[in-house]
Design a protein around this motif. Structure first.
Motif, mmCIF file in Angstrom:
data_model
loop_
_atom_site.group_PDB
_atom_site.id
_atom_site.type_symbol
_atom_site.label_atom_id
_atom_site.label_comp_id
_atom_site.label_asym_id
_atom_site.label_seq_id
_atom_site.Cartn_x
_atom_site.Cartn_y
_atom_site.Cartn_z
ATOM 1 N N UNK A 328 0.828 -1.199 0.000
ATOM 2 C CA UNK A 328 0.000 0.000 0.000
ATOM 3 C C UNK A 328 0.867 1.254 0.000
ATOM 4 N N UNK A 329 1.919 1.260 0.819
ATOM 5 C CA UNK A 329 2.816 2.405 0.862
ATOM 6 C C UNK A 329 3.527 2.640 -0.451
ATOM 7 N N UNK A 330 3.990 1.563 -1.080
ATOM 8 C CA UNK A 330 4.669 1.708 -2.366
ATOM 9 C C UNK A 330 3.698 2.169 -3.459
ATOM 10 N N UNK A 331 2.471 1.649 -3.423
ATOM 11 C CA UNK A 331 1.493 2.074 -4.417
ATOM 12 C C UNK A 331 1.084 3.534 -4.213
ATOM 13 N N UNK A 332 1.181 4.018 -2.987
ATOM 14 C CA UNK A 332 0.911 5.441 -2.766
ATOM 15 C C UNK A 332 1.940 6.293 -3.506
ATOM 16 N N UNK A 333 3.216 5.890 -3.441
ATOM 17 C CA UNK A 333 4.258 6.609 -4.188
ATOM 18 C C UNK A 333 4.040 6.454 -5.689
ATOM 19 N N UNK A 334 3.650 5.249 -6.105
ATOM 20 C CA UNK A 334 3.337 4.993 -7.513
ATOM 21 C C UNK A 334 2.219 5.918 -7.990
ATOM 22 N N UNK A 335 1.157 6.001 -7.196
ATOM 23 C CA UNK A 335 0.031 6.849 -7.570
ATOM 24 C C UNK A 335 0.411 8.314 -7.634
ATOM 25 N N UNK A 336 1.303 8.729 -6.762
ATOM 26 C CA UNK A 336 1.738 10.117 -6.735
ATOM 27 C C UNK A 336 2.366 10.516 -8.068
ATOM 28 N N UNK A 337 3.306 9.697 -8.545
ATOM 29 C CA UNK A 337 3.996 10.032 -9.795
ATOM 30 C C UNK A 337 3.136 9.715 -11.016
ATOM 31 N N UNK A 338 2.332 8.667 -10.924
ATOM 32 C CA UNK A 338 1.485 8.325 -12.061
ATOM 33 C C UNK A 338 0.441 9.400 -12.313
ATOM 34 N N UNK A 339 -0.034 10.043 -11.262
ATOM 35 C CA UNK A 339 -1.065 11.071 -11.424
ATOM 36 C C UNK A 339 -0.576 12.257 -12.243
ATOM 37 N N UNK A 340 0.751 12.438 -12.329
ATOM 38 C CA UNK A 340 1.291 13.554 -13.102
ATOM 39 C C UNK A 340 1.033 13.391 -14.594
ATOM 40 N N UNK A 341 0.823 12.161 -15.035
ATOM 41 C CA UNK A 341 0.608 11.935 -16.453
ATOM 42 C C UNK A 341 -0.825 12.153 -16.909
ATOM 43 N N UNK A 342 -1.782 12.194 -15.972
ATOM 44 C CA UNK A 342 -3.186 12.327 -16.368
ATOM 45 C C UNK A 342 -3.514 13.629 -17.094
ATOM 46 N N UNK A 343 -2.992 14.789 -16.656
ATOM 47 C CA UNK A 343 -3.300 16.023 -17.393
ATOM 48 C C UNK A 343 -2.812 16.006 -18.839
ATOM 49 N N UNK A 344 -1.829 15.137 -19.153
ATOM 50 C CA UNK A 344 -1.344 15.052 -20.526
ATOM 51 C C UNK A 344 -2.453 14.550 -21.447
ATOM 52 N N UNK A 345 -3.297 13.654 -20.942
ATOM 53 C CA UNK A 345 -4.416 13.178 -21.744
ATOM 54 C C UNK A 345 -5.347 14.313 -22.123
ATOM 55 N N UNK A 346 -5.667 15.179 -21.166
ATOM 56 C CA UNK A 346 -6.505 16.341 -21.463
ATOM 57 C C UNK A 346 -5.839 17.233 -22.498
ATOM 58 N N UNK A 347 -4.529 17.424 -22.354
ATOM 59 C CA UNK A 347 -3.782 18.279 -23.284
ATOM 60 C C UNK A 347 -3.841 17.721 -24.709
ATOM 61 N N UNK A 348 -3.589 16.434 -24.865
ATOM 62 C CA UNK A 348 -3.544 15.827 -26.194
ATOM 63 C C UNK A 348 -4.933 15.706 -26.815
ATOM 64 N N UNK A 349 -5.921 15.284 -26.024
ATOM 65 C CA UNK A 349 -7.267 15.124 -26.561
ATOM 66 C C UNK A 349 -7.914 16.477 -26.833
ATOM 67 N N UNK A 350 -7.695 17.428 -25.924
ATOM 68 C CA UNK A 350 -8.303 18.742 -26.091
ATOM 69 C C UNK A 350 -7.750 19.512 -27.270
#
Length: 483
Positions: A328-350
């Motif tokens: 759970x602790x490691x996935x929290x760090x994973x989620x932290x950095x992975x979340x940075x890529x989500x706005x890129x989807x909005x940028x590319x699709x928009x």
């Protein structure tokens, strides 16, 4: 109303719905983790690995094209709707017919019936998908929020009742079917608009111009889904369904945080970027604001989970899940950095960069597959560590390949958007742990550490990330939104 005013109103309603869904999803995980076995969760993780891929074909990538298009004819919308419904029905039939073979490939024949039943969600989703997309394009997030919250409440309640009565993995299957079915029903009842009237009409030529771009976006969505699901597939195949259950539940808990919080900003950001897609300066401002907001919301949540992983695992999942605390602790760090890529989807699709979206998504999916396959030699924790390191490196590399060419944002400017909340999160986690150090009760540790850490985060953000604090004040009505 100005774009800024519409965005603030949309974010407000999306935040309301998200907060409600997070509470319901958290309640569902809390209760079902005590009623279902780790093997049940492992079976469902296998099912979702398949359905996540197949579900994308029900839309053909057209949703993003509809949002991006300034104008689209009534005939084209009608044709696209019936095409999506037909594809949803066909996919449901294909999954039902192939479920025994798919279950065998996944390594557990008991996944066949849950998989066949879950395939019905493709048809249910297709029935209401276009209604939702058109509402998003109009920024009518108030209606969307109410629909999604009501559907989530019905789904969660049904899952808990069924699990309590011994339904096992089928409680999770029912939750999926009810969520998709209720969403479509409620969209038709409450989100329809006079801008499009469905009728008995189908002419493929009307849809063809939109399917070209849609295919690129479909490819990008498939690759994105592969990036999300590949580690689940590898862990299930190499380590077994029970270990997959231990791996997937803390992972899913962290993923739900991201999937619940990021849409508050990104769902609004996509149509906004579509409106300003020909103004590079405004694209840059919208994207950087989206990145800063998502980071400032996600980082403290994930930092808290990582810092108090033992307490969160025991309280959220129960004593049987104590062996999943470090994951759970490691996935929290994973989620932290992975979340940075989500706005890129909005940028590319928009901005209509469908080809760039496909290339970027394929690169991530292939690299993650290689990383997870190699890391699996060190067990479930090895996979978690491997994909976390990948996303940390990816967050920095993303600037050179995608962000700078489209927005013109500088390297320092880009990285400061997430480094500021990261520093504030580190300070908050340190203080929270220090305050909780002498406390032995898990619940009191979480409350005391959370309050202390939260105050430190807000105080640190005032100096390090004041723009976010002021934006939050505007969101709750304590300050007028900036122009």
């Amino acid at each position: 109303m100005t774009i800024k005013g519409r965005a603030v109103a949309a974010v407000r309603w999306t935040s309301f719905a998200t907060a409600g869904r997070v509470l319901l999803q958290t309640l569902q995980i809390f209760v079902l983790a005590r009623l279902l076995t780790q093997h049940d969760f492992g079976l469902m993780a296998m099912v979702l690995t398949v359905t996540a891929f197949v579900q994308l074909f029900a839309d053909l990538g057209v949703s993003s094209v509809i949002i991006h298009s300034r104008t689209i004819s009534d005939d084209a919308l009608t044709t696209l709707y019936w095409l999506n419904v037909a594809i949803g029905a066909v996919l449901a039939g294909i999954v039902a017919a192939a479920s025994p073979a798919l279950a065998s490939f996944l390594g557990d024949s008991r996944a066949a019936l849950p998989l066949a039943l879950s395939g019905l969600s493709f048809l249910f989703l297709a029935l209401g998908q276009q209604i939702k997309v058109l509402a998003e394009k109009r920024l009518e997030f108030r209606t969307i929020a109410i629909v999604e919250l009501c559907s989530a409440a019905i789904s969660t309640l049904a899952a808990i009742i069924l699990a309590w009565n011994g339904a096992g993995v089928y409680a999770l299957v029912a939750a999926i079917l009810l969520l998709s079915g209720c969403n479509s029903l409620f969209y038709w009842l409450f989100a329809r608009s006079n801008d499009w009237n469905l009728r008995a009409y189908f002419h493929f030529a009307d849809a063809r111009p939109y399917l070209g771009s849609g295919m690129y976006l479909l490819g990008a969505s498939l690759a994105n889904t592969a990036a999300v699901q590949i580690d689940i597939l590898i862990v299930g195949r190499l380590l077994g369904s029970t270990m997959l259950g231990i791996y997937s539940v803390p992972r899913e808990l962290c993923l739900k945080v991201m999937m619940a919080t990021n849409p508050i900003i990104t769902r609004v950001g996509t149509p906004l970027l579509a409106e300003v897609q020909h103004d590079k300066g405004r694209i840059r401002n919208v994207y950087l604001t989206t990145l800063a907001m998502t980071s400032a919301i996600n980082f403290p949540i994930y930092g808290f989970i990582a810092a108090f992983r033992q307490d969160v695992a025991l309280i959220a999942l129960g004593p049987r899940w104590g062996n999943a605390a470090d994951l759970l602790g490691m996935f929290a760090l994973w989620g932290m950095f992975r979340s940075l890529g989500n706005p890129v989807g909005s940028l590319l699709y928009g901005t209509g960069k469908s080809k760039v979206a496909l290339i970027q998504s394929l690169t991530v999916a292939v690299t993650l597959a290689i990383t997870a396959a190699i890391a699996a030699h060190w067990g479930a924790m090895g996979v978690a560590v491997g994909i976390t390191i990948f996303y940390a490196v990816f967050a920095i590399a993303l600037w050179a390949g995608v962000i700078r060419p489209i927005t013109g944002a500088g390297f320092v400017e880009y990285n400061l958007q997430w480094l500021r909340p990261l520093l504030a999160t580190a300070a908050a986690a340190g203080v929270g742990l220090f305050v909780a150090l002498p406390i032995t009760d898990h619940f009191i540790r979480i409350v005391a550490g959370g309050i202390a850490g939260g105050l430190i985060y807000l105080g640190s953000s005032w100096f390090l990330n004041r723009r976010w604090v002021l934006s939050m004040m505007a969101l709750v009505g304590r300050r007028k939104a900036e122009a």
